[in-house]
Design a protein around this motif. Structure first.
Motif, short mmCIF file in Angstrom:
data_model
loop_
_atom_site.label_atom_id
_atom_site.label_comp_id
_atom_site.label_asym_id
_atom_site.label_seq_id
_atom_site.Cartn_x
_atom_site.Cartn_y
_atom_site.Cartn_z
N LEU A 117 112.57 32.96 -57.39
CA LEU A 117 111.47 33.49 -56.43
C LEU A 117 111.07 32.46 -55.76
O LEU A 117 110.35 32.44 -54.59
N LEU A 118 111.04 31.12 -56.08
CA LEU A 118 110.50 30.06 -55.58
C LEU A 118 111.34 29.48 -54.50
O LEU A 118 110.77 28.60 -53.43
N LEU A 119 112.40 29.96 -54.34
CA LEU A 119 113.23 29.60 -53.33
C LEU A 119 113.97 28.45 -53.31
O LEU A 119 115.32 28.11 -53.07
N LEU A 120 113.09 27.39 -53.56
CA LEU A 120 113.77 25.91 -53.41
C LEU A 120 114.77 25.52 -54.34
O LEU A 120 116.05 25.06 -54.32
N PRO A 121 114.59 26.25 -55.83
CA PRO A 121 115.71 25.92 -56.91
C PRO A 121 117.10 26.53 -56.49
O PRO A 121 118.06 26.31 -57.13
N ALA A 122 116.84 27.87 -55.59
CA ALA A 122 118.07 28.53 -55.54
C ALA A 122 118.87 27.76 -54.41
O ALA A 122 120.08 28.13 -54.41
N VAL A 123 118.51 26.77 -53.71
CA VAL A 123 119.27 26.21 -52.65
C VAL A 123 119.61 24.58 -53.00
O VAL A 123 120.42 24.08 -52.40
N ALA A 129 128.51 23.99 -59.16
CA ALA A 129 128.11 24.98 -58.41
C ALA A 129 127.22 25.99 -58.93
O ALA A 129 127.02 27.13 -59.15
N GLN A 130 126.20 25.21 -59.72
CA GLN A 130 124.96 25.82 -60.39
C GLN A 130 123.60 25.66 -59.57
O GLN A 130 123.43 24.45 -59.43
N PRO A 131 123.04 26.68 -59.18
CA PRO A 131 121.78 26.27 -58.50
C PRO A 131 120.74 25.83 -59.63
O PRO A 131 121.15 26.22 -60.85
N LEU A 132 119.72 24.97 -59.01
CA LEU A 132 118.81 24.74 -60.17
C LEU A 132 118.29 25.50 -61.11
O LEU A 132 118.00 25.50 -62.12
N HIS A 133 118.02 26.93 -60.53
CA HIS A 133 117.32 27.95 -61.23
C HIS A 133 118.40 28.24 -62.54
O HIS A 133 117.88 28.57 -63.73
N ASP A 134 119.51 28.25 -62.31
CA ASP A 134 120.68 28.35 -63.40
C ASP A 134 120.58 27.29 -64.48
O ASP A 134 120.74 27.27 -65.46
N VAL A 135 120.44 25.99 -63.79
CA VAL A 135 120.45 24.77 -64.74
C VAL A 135 119.49 24.83 -65.66
O VAL A 135 119.62 24.52 -66.68
N VAL A 136 118.18 25.25 -65.11
CA VAL A 136 117.01 25.44 -66.00
C VAL A 136 117.15 26.21 -66.94
O VAL A 136 116.79 26.03 -68.10
N ALA A 137 117.81 27.44 -66.66
CA ALA A 137 117.72 28.44 -67.56
C ALA A 137 118.75 28.60 -68.48
O ALA A 137 119.02 29.06 -69.24
#
Length: 144
Positions: A117-123, A129-137
């Motif tokens: 939802l913060l958008l920046l981690p998604a880009v 090929a992992q967005p930042l939100h997947d790396v953190v989770a």
């Protein structure tokens, strides 16, 4: 003297190694079931999920923007925790798998959804090929 070609350019894209297979550092196969999902499936599944939430919100809550957001969070938490995929991901034959750590999927889904939802981690993406939100989770989106 340092030349521009030594530094590279943002237009060159992310640095990559010749022959590197996306997802190999996560223990994922190069292709077939369980391989990193193609890029186009991720935003398309997000659009399907968001559209579903907007449709339900329009029918039940008269299209309230806050209801859209709450429904989106609820769909992500519920479906990722129970099934490992949201409705849009089911349609596009991808799912979210844990790839590191031992935390429960409900916690992974919550972290992933809030960061998305913060958008920046998604880009911001890594070489797997992992967005930042997947790396953190500690998750990866793979094909079925």
């Amino acid at each position: 003297m340092i030349d521009r070609k030594d530094l590279g350019s943002w237009m060159d894209g992310a640095p990559n190694e010749e022959g590197y297979v996306k997802g190999s550092s996560l223990g994922l196969p190069a292709d077939g079931p369980g391989a990193v999902a193609p890029f186009w499936r991720r935003p398309l599944s997000l659009l399907l999920d968001w559209g579903l939430c907007m449709l339900v919100s329009a029918l039940v809550f008269s299209g309230d923007p806050l209801a859209n957001l709450v429904l989106f969070v609820a769909v992500n938490l519920l479906f990722l925790s129970l099934f490992g995929a949201t409705p849009g991901q089911f349609v596009l034959r991808v799912r979210v798998l844990p790839v590191s750590g031992r935390s429960p999927m409900i916690l992974r889904a919550a972290v992933r959804t809030v960061l998305m939802l913060l958008l920046l981690p998604a880009v911001v993406w890594n070489r797997d090929a992992q967005p930042l939100h997947d790396v953190v989770a500690g998750t990866a989106v793979v094909t079925l």
